[in-house]
Design a protein around this motif. Structure first.
Motif, short mmCIF file in Angstrom:
data_model
loop_
_atom_site.label_atom_id
_atom_site.label_comp_id
_atom_site.label_asym_id
_atom_site.label_seq_id
_atom_site.Cartn_x
_atom_site.Cartn_y
_atom_site.Cartn_z
N ARG A 7 -5.49 -82.75 -22.12
CA ARG A 7 -4.19 -83.13 -22.71
C ARG A 7 -3.08 -82.27 -22.13
O ARG A 7 -2.21 -81.79 -22.84
N GLY A 23 -1.18 -79.76 -25.11
CA GLY A 23 -1.01 -80.45 -26.38
C GLY A 23 -0.25 -81.75 -26.29
O GLY A 23 0.37 -82.18 -27.28
N VAL A 24 -0.28 -82.41 -25.12
CA VAL A 24 0.36 -83.72 -24.99
C VAL A 24 -0.28 -84.69 -25.98
O VAL A 24 -1.50 -84.72 -26.14
N SER A 25 0.55 -85.46 -26.66
CA SER A 25 0.03 -86.45 -27.61
C SER A 25 0.51 -87.84 -27.23
O SER A 25 1.42 -88.00 -26.40
N TRP A 26 -0.08 -88.83 -27.85
CA TRP A 26 0.23 -90.22 -27.57
C TRP A 26 0.58 -90.93 -28.87
O TRP A 26 -0.18 -90.89 -29.83
N VAL A 27 1.74 -91.55 -28.88
CA VAL A 27 2.28 -92.14 -30.10
C VAL A 27 2.21 -93.67 -29.99
O VAL A 27 2.68 -94.24 -28.99
N MET A 60 3.77 -91.41 -24.24
CA MET A 60 3.51 -89.98 -24.16
C MET A 60 4.60 -89.16 -24.83
O MET A 60 5.79 -89.40 -24.63
N ARG A 61 4.16 -88.17 -25.61
CA ARG A 61 5.05 -87.19 -26.20
C ARG A 61 4.63 -85.81 -25.72
O ARG A 61 3.50 -85.38 -25.95
N PRO A 83 5.24 -81.88 -26.12
CA PRO A 83 5.84 -80.99 -27.12
C PRO A 83 7.07 -80.26 -26.59
O PRO A 83 7.01 -79.60 -25.54
N GLN A 97 0.43 -97.03 -26.21
CA GLN A 97 0.95 -95.77 -26.72
C GLN A 97 1.88 -95.16 -25.68
O GLN A 97 1.78 -95.44 -24.49
#
Length: 452
Positions: free
Chosen positions: A348, A277-281, A257-258, A260, A255
């Motif tokens: 996160r 709010g870091v997300s993983w794509v 890192m995205r 925001p 994945q």
């Protein structure tokens, strides 16, 4: 260090700039004693041997030099010493696993050894040094061969080394017979237990360094891409987390890192800047069969890039990673001389904790952090990889910067001096010895002294 990198930094006027460290450095270090004076060990003393300048009271031993015979009889010590890790050996000894960032037509290739060679046309790899309880080298041998541009990597909780190819050439390119751009696991004590098997599920891209979360087994990876779009910060979710040597071959999910609202980390300059709010794509094609990963479509919201993502390490409950430099002229969102980022998986949250930049103290010429580690007693150790004199810098948790070592090996000419970068800084398990590589001429040092 590539010629391109030196030209870029020189063109930016970085020569002679000083490092400025800002931000919440206390969160990087815990339990370190207050340092004396300016947080360092005093001025560097010129080495009469012309190898390594250190503060008074410190001394070094040369463990290995490129071109000399390997103790195993397998050939010569390869060139381009880069990332490295130290592991506890038998009877109080130490095992060092050392990368060789060799490209085609390198000065001294890694010898191709049957059973340890991935691509006979590639000249990079790793060597392993075994030291006894007195620090003397008792063994030096090839640990993996036939890999390409082995830059950095990282240790695992089960005491193996993950060596990373900073290369994504396909078979048929530059004479290679196999695809490159992978991570390989290396057992420095018994290399044949790990062999030369690419961990393909961890992605095919220009790897730089990795760090393993010892609680979950998640592996974080940096990508050092040289052109736009710049590299990504990844995490690998192994199918067999913390399964021990060889478990990463079971596969898993890669994945990216995205962050925001942040397309490019280089545009962030305020130390302490925090992003929740870091997300993983999920990576669409981790093998980059048609398109390099950083060029792939990550869907709505895009993905977060950064120029020159390099060092990566785990500390406390966070992973830290380094952006060595960025320039607007290269296409980055901002110009800086180095960043250290902290990602807290439990929250996160991503925070810029250290910023490097041009300053006013000409007594501390520095730029472009590369390999980086935490000293056992507290403090940050940074390998400089820029133009001009090359140093290892220490940073106290109060943000005080001091020079710990300077490369005295001038490989240039009287009118145009040249010093190779430092790499592979790490410490023995007991914290009494710092190990360090000079990239060129390839030299591995053991440094001891009155550590605070």
């Amino acid at each position: 260090m590539s010629t391109t990198r030196r030209q870029v930094l020189s063109g930016a006027g970085a020569l002679g700039a000083s490092i400025v460290f800002n931000g919440a450095l206390a969160e990087l270090f815990a339990g370190t004693a207050a340092a004396r004076g300016h947080g360092g060990y005093g001025p560097l003393v010129p080495d009469p041997e012309g190898l390594l300048d250190l503060p008074r009271g410190f001394r070094y031993r040369v463990l290995s030099r490129e071109g000399r015979p390997l103790r195993s009889g397998e050939g010569r010590v390869p060139s381009n010493h880069d990332g490295m890790a130290a592991f506890a050996g038998r009877g109080g000894g130490v095992v060092l696993v050392r990368n060789h960032e060799n490209r085609p037509r390198s000065r001294v290739p890694v010898p191709r050894i049957e059973g340890l060679t991935y691509d006979p046309a590639a000249e990079g790899g790793c060597t392993a040094l075994v030291l006894d309880d007195r620090g003397a080298v008792v063994s030096e041998r090839v640990a993996v061969a036939g890999t390409a541009v082995n830059c950095a990597g990282g240790p695992t909780p089960w005491r193996t080394w993950l060596t990373c190819e900073e290369n994504e050439d396909r078979a048929g390119t530059r004479g290679y017979t196999k695809d490159h751009g992978f991570v390989f696991e290396v057992d420095g004590t018994d290399p044949r237990r790990t062999g030369a098997v690419p961990l393909t599920a961890m992605g095919r891209f220009q790897h730089e360094a990795v760090a393993v979360d010892p609680r979950t087994g998640i592996v974080y990876e940096t990508e050092d891409a040289f052109e736009r779009p710049f590299g990504l910060f990844y995490r690998f979710l192994p199918a067999r987390p913390l399964g021990g040597r060889g478990s990463l071959r079971a596969g898993g999910e890669l994945q990216a890192m995205r962050v925001p609202g942040v397309a490019d980390l280089s545009g962030i300059r305020e130390t302490g800047a925090r992003f929740d709010g870091v997300s993983w794509v999920p990576v669409p094609d981790s093998q980059a069969r048609e398109t390099p990963i950083r060029h792939q479509d990550f869907g709505r919201g895009g993905i977060t890039h950064a120029q020159k993502l390099e060092g990566c390490y785990w500390g406390g409950r966070s992973v830290y990673f380094v952006s060595s430099f960025a320039r607007v002229d290269d296409g980055s969102a901002g110009t800086h001389f180095g960043q250290v980022w902290r990602y807290e998986p439990d929250r996160r949250r991503l925070t810029l904790v250290v910023a490097f930049g041009p300053g006013t103290d000409v007594q501390l010429p520095g730029e472009s952090p590369d390999n980086i580690c935490l000293a056992p007693g507290g403090g940050l150790m940074v390998c400089e990889d820029g133009s001009g004199s090359q140093h290892v810098y220490g940073v106290t948790r109060r943000g005080e910067v001091y020079a710990l070592a300077r490369n005295a090996q001038d490989t240039g000419t009287p009118g145009d001096p040249e010093w190779g970068e430092f790499a592979g800084v790490c410490f023995s398990p007991d914290g009494e010895t710092m190990y360090l590589n000079c990239y060129t001429p390839g030299t591995t040092f053991a440094v001891t002294g009155p550590w605070h």
